[in-house]
Design an enzyme around this catalytic site. Structure first.
Site, PDB file in Angstrom:
ATOM      1  CG  ASP A 108      -1.999   1.110   1.393  1.00 49.72           C
ATOM      2  OD1 ASP A 108      -2.428   1.733   0.416  1.00 49.72           O
ATOM      3  OD2 ASP A 108      -2.128   1.715   2.484  1.00 49.72           O
ATOM      4  CD  GLU A 136      -0.817  -5.545   7.652  1.00 49.41           C
ATOM      5  OE1 GLU A 136      -1.469  -5.637   6.413  1.00 49.41           O
ATOM      6  OE2 GLU A 136      -1.169  -4.935   8.470  1.00 49.41           O
ATOM      7  CE1 TYR A 144      -4.546   0.870  10.215  1.00 47.27           C
ATOM      8  CE2 TYR A 144      -3.723  -1.309   9.936  1.00 47.27           C
ATOM      9  CZ  TYR A 144      -3.535   0.176   9.773  1.00 47.27           C
ATOM     10  OH  TYR A 144      -2.065   0.614   9.566  1.00 47.27           O
ATOM     11  CD  GLU A 166       0.867  -1.117   9.538  1.00 42.93           C
ATOM     12  OE1 GLU A 166      -0.307  -0.988   9.190  1.00 42.93           O
ATOM     13  OE2 GLU A 166       1.814  -1.237   8.772  1.00 42.93           O
TER      14      GLU A 166
HETATM   15  C1  GCB Z   1      -1.606  -2.106   6.800  1.00 43.06           C
HETATM   16  C2  GCB Z   1      -0.239  -2.041   5.997  1.00 43.06           C
HETATM   17  C3  GCB Z   1       0.155  -0.599   5.459  1.00 43.06           C
HETATM   18  C4  GCB Z   1      -1.009  -0.044   5.073  1.00 43.06           C
HETATM   19  C5  GCB Z   1      -2.163   0.191   6.197  1.00 43.06           C
HETATM   20  C6  GCB Z   1      -3.523   0.592   6.017  1.00 43.06           C
HETATM   21  O1  GCB Z   1      -1.871  -2.928   7.491  1.00 43.06           O
HETATM   22  O2  GCB Z   1       0.913  -2.756   6.863  1.00 43.06           O
HETATM   23  O3  GCB Z   1       1.221  -0.799   4.462  1.00 43.06           O
HETATM   24  O4  GCB Z   1      -0.876   1.406   4.421  1.00 43.06           O
HETATM   25  O5  GCB Z   1      -2.322  -1.288   6.667  1.00 43.06           O
HETATM   26  O6  GCB Z   1      -3.474   1.918   5.807  1.00 43.06           O
HETATM   27  O7  GCB Z   1      -4.128   0.250   5.126  1.00 43.06           O
END
Ligand code: GCB
Length: 594
Positions: free
Chosen positions: A163, A404, A471, A507
């Site tokens: 990403d 990931e 998330y 994250e």
């Molecule tokens: C993740 C990834 C990261 C993305 C992020 C997102 O888990 O490690 O590279 O940018 O989520 O914002 O979705």
């Protein structure tokens, strides 16, 4: 792999600046001998990604050629001359005066090529490079993966398995340098603590012939000069620094180490390093810096800025470290690839702890043994090169071997929140090899990988510190912050029960568009971003086994185009231009920023 240095016995010439540049979409360059010099070229800046310097190269990910001329200073004759390419993303071939001098696979890490024999001294030399950055499943990071979890269902362009925008080209400086024929080849510094004393273990490797040597360690209570005794081409020395001043984020004190090689009492080579005396370890649930628990507050970042793309931007490095201090952060992860030498040097000086990551983002294990094997080889090479480059930085406390990695049934697990028995054996073998390699090369630091939501627990079990990206409340439990936080809390307790190790949430975060507000908070508003961060910080505060929180992301950054991104990934707490969002003020208050 010593960083080039200028002193009385070594020389450097930075070849940054304007280079000739030409796209080679038809891949005819080698046949037409473009390595002798480029015709019909345009000007490009090095360092810098090619994607943002012109309109027609934005999405170009094929072959391109770089060329420039330089005079080799006459005073360098008799020395051994090298060219160091800081980063060429992804494959590079290099010619000097029409002769191929080497090639390298993999972006984000430097490589050195000896050019002594090929130089001319009475007229300009020509250096030409062919750089190619195709997205391929066998590369690290991979792209254009058939049935890849991203490309397939989100429809990204360019089709990365990760990403962030796949910036290409010569993104870090190209440096010509000369070293004496008999020289310091490598220096490895390892530090320990005994009571209040520091022990500095130095291994100096020499090459090119016989020489004696000495080493001088300067700084608080440092003993000064000691002789080096070579056995074969290596001299090992342990120096005790009584009542040493230990390196830490509160006091990033650096000692100056200088190594001198001599022949008949005359200095023939010299190399200087700034070193920090510190230890890093894990004891039960705690991460220990210098024997005391430390809690990591910080971010996942990116090397990303308008026009420069992923190219080295020194003012931006200074700005980012100032903002890290302002917000009260003490650490970050080099997500998702090694950052520039300059960024690492600043971390040492500013007292920022680094989780240093190889470019292994978006790995999957569904495309057959041969592809998996090729990626494994590249990961191993990246690990060797990264440790060789960064092993002496006190700021680097942990190596991350992947971000990931995805098990076979990734999407099902991701959406369902995990819990099923994992189908992850190919990955388990893969990571066992990488962890083993890192631990063999550097037993003094910790090793980890950043695990995906619903990813296999046995991959996390290999880590010294369990790192997870989460998330809940964004990609799942969307719009339901409390439900997300409750899920997070249950999951963290379960992970800790199972693994009994410190956990860092490497994250977590929500996208926000500057100026978009709502009460009650809705997704994409600044309020929602703040409230999501608040909930994660609150949950973590109740869990003594949480050893750190890295918000995703420090700043908004460019991604491939897709329906899930509005041009940028907007999870930054700063905008791409480094202006604070509401979330930045919130974190500053919670983290006690200056
Ligand atoms: C993740 C990834 C990261 C993305 C992020 C997102 O888990 O490690 O590279 O940018 O989520 O914002 O979705």
């Amino acid at each position: 792999m010593l960083y080039p240095q200028q002193n009385d016995l070594r020389n450097t010439l930075d070849l940054s600046g304007f280079w000739d540049f030409r796209l080679d979409a038809g891949e005819v360059g080698e046949q037409e001998e473009w390595f002798n010099g480029l015709k019909a070229s345009r000007i490009i800046a090095v360092p810098g990604s090619w994607n943002e310097q012109f309109q027609d190269t934005r999405d170009y990910l094929g072959v391109a050629w770089y060329a420039r001329q330089f005079y080799a200073p006459k005073g360098w004759q008799g020395q051994s001359t090298w060219v160091r390419i800081g980063s060429a993303n992804y494959v590079a071939k290099v010619w000097v005066n029409g002769i191929q001098v080497g090639e390298h696979l993999g972006g984000y890490l430097p490589f050195d090529l000896e050019v002594t024999r090929h130089l001319v001294w009475d007229r300009p030399n020509t250096i030409v490079m062919r750089v190619e950055n195709k997205l391929q499943p066998t590369r690290v990071p991979p792209g254009n993966v058939p049935r890849g979890p991203f490309g397939a269902f989100m429809g990204r362009y360019p089709n990365t398995n990760f990403d962030f925008f796949p910036y290409a080209g010569l993104q870090r400086p190209v440096i010509l340098y000369s070293v004496p024929p008999v020289r310091i080849q490598d220096v490895t510094v390892v530090t320990e603590i005994e009571g209040g004393d520091g022990i500095v273990r130095v291994a100096v490797a020499r090459s090119g012939g016989e020489a004696e040597g000495r080493l001088c360690l300067a700084g608080e209570h440092a003993p000064g000069t000691c002789a080096l005794k070579f056995v074969g081409d290596v001299a090992d020395l342990a120096i005790r620094v009584p009542k040493a001043r230990f390196w830490s984020p509160e006091d990033p004190y650096l000692y100056n180490l200088e190594i001198v090689l001599t022949q008949q009492g005359q200095a023939i080579d010299r190399y200087a390093l700034e070193i920090g005396i510190r230890t890093i370890a894990v004891r039960r649930d705690a991460l220990l810096l210098n024997g005391k628990p430390i809690f990591l507050k910080g971010f996942g970042k990116h090397e990303d800025f308008p026009v420069h793309g992923g190219g080295l931007d020194v003012p931006l490095i200074v700005k980012d470290y100032a903002l890290l201090k302002w917000i009260g952060a003490n650490s970050y992860r080099t997500s998702h690839y090694p950052y520039s030498d300059e960024a690492m040097m600043m971390a040492d000086r500013e007292g920022i702890l680094i989780i240093d990551e190889i470019p292994a983002v978006g790995l999957s294990f569904e495309d057959g043994e041969e592809n998996i094997r090729l990626r494994l080889e590249q990961c191993k090479q990246d690990i060797r090169e990264l440790i060789a480059r960064d092993k002496n930085h006190p700021s680097v406390i942990m190596w991350s071997v992947a971000n990931e990695p995805m098990p076979a049934d990734m999407m099902k697990r991701f959406l369902g929140g995990g819990a099923e028995a994992p189908s992850s054996s190919a990955g388990t073998t893969f990571f066992a090899k990488l962890f083993q390699l890192v631990r063999a090369l550097d037993p003094t630091r910790l090793v980890t990988l950043a695990g995906v939501m619903g990813g296999p627990v046995e991959w996390l079990a290999m880590c010294d510190v369990v790192c997870v990206n989460r998330y809940w409340g964004w990609y799942t439990q969307s719009g339901q912050l409390d439900a997300g936080a409750a899920f997070l809390e249950r999951e963290l307790d379960g992970l800790h029960d199972a693994l009994k190790k410190p956990i860092i949430i490497t994250e977590f975060g929500a996208d926000s568009i500057v100026g978009l507000h709502s009460d009650p908070p809705e997704m994409w508003t600044e309020e929602y971003q703040v409230e999501m961060l608040r909930r994660y910080l609150d949950v973590a505060q109740r869990k003594p086994f949480i050893a750190g929180l890295h918000v995703w992301n420090f700043a908004d950054f460019k991604t491939p185009q897709s329906t899930s991104r509005s041009w940028l990934n907007r999870k930054g707490v700063f905008t791409r231009e480094r202006q604070p969002k509401m979330a930045a003020y919130f974190l500053r208050e919670r983290w006690g920023g200056k």
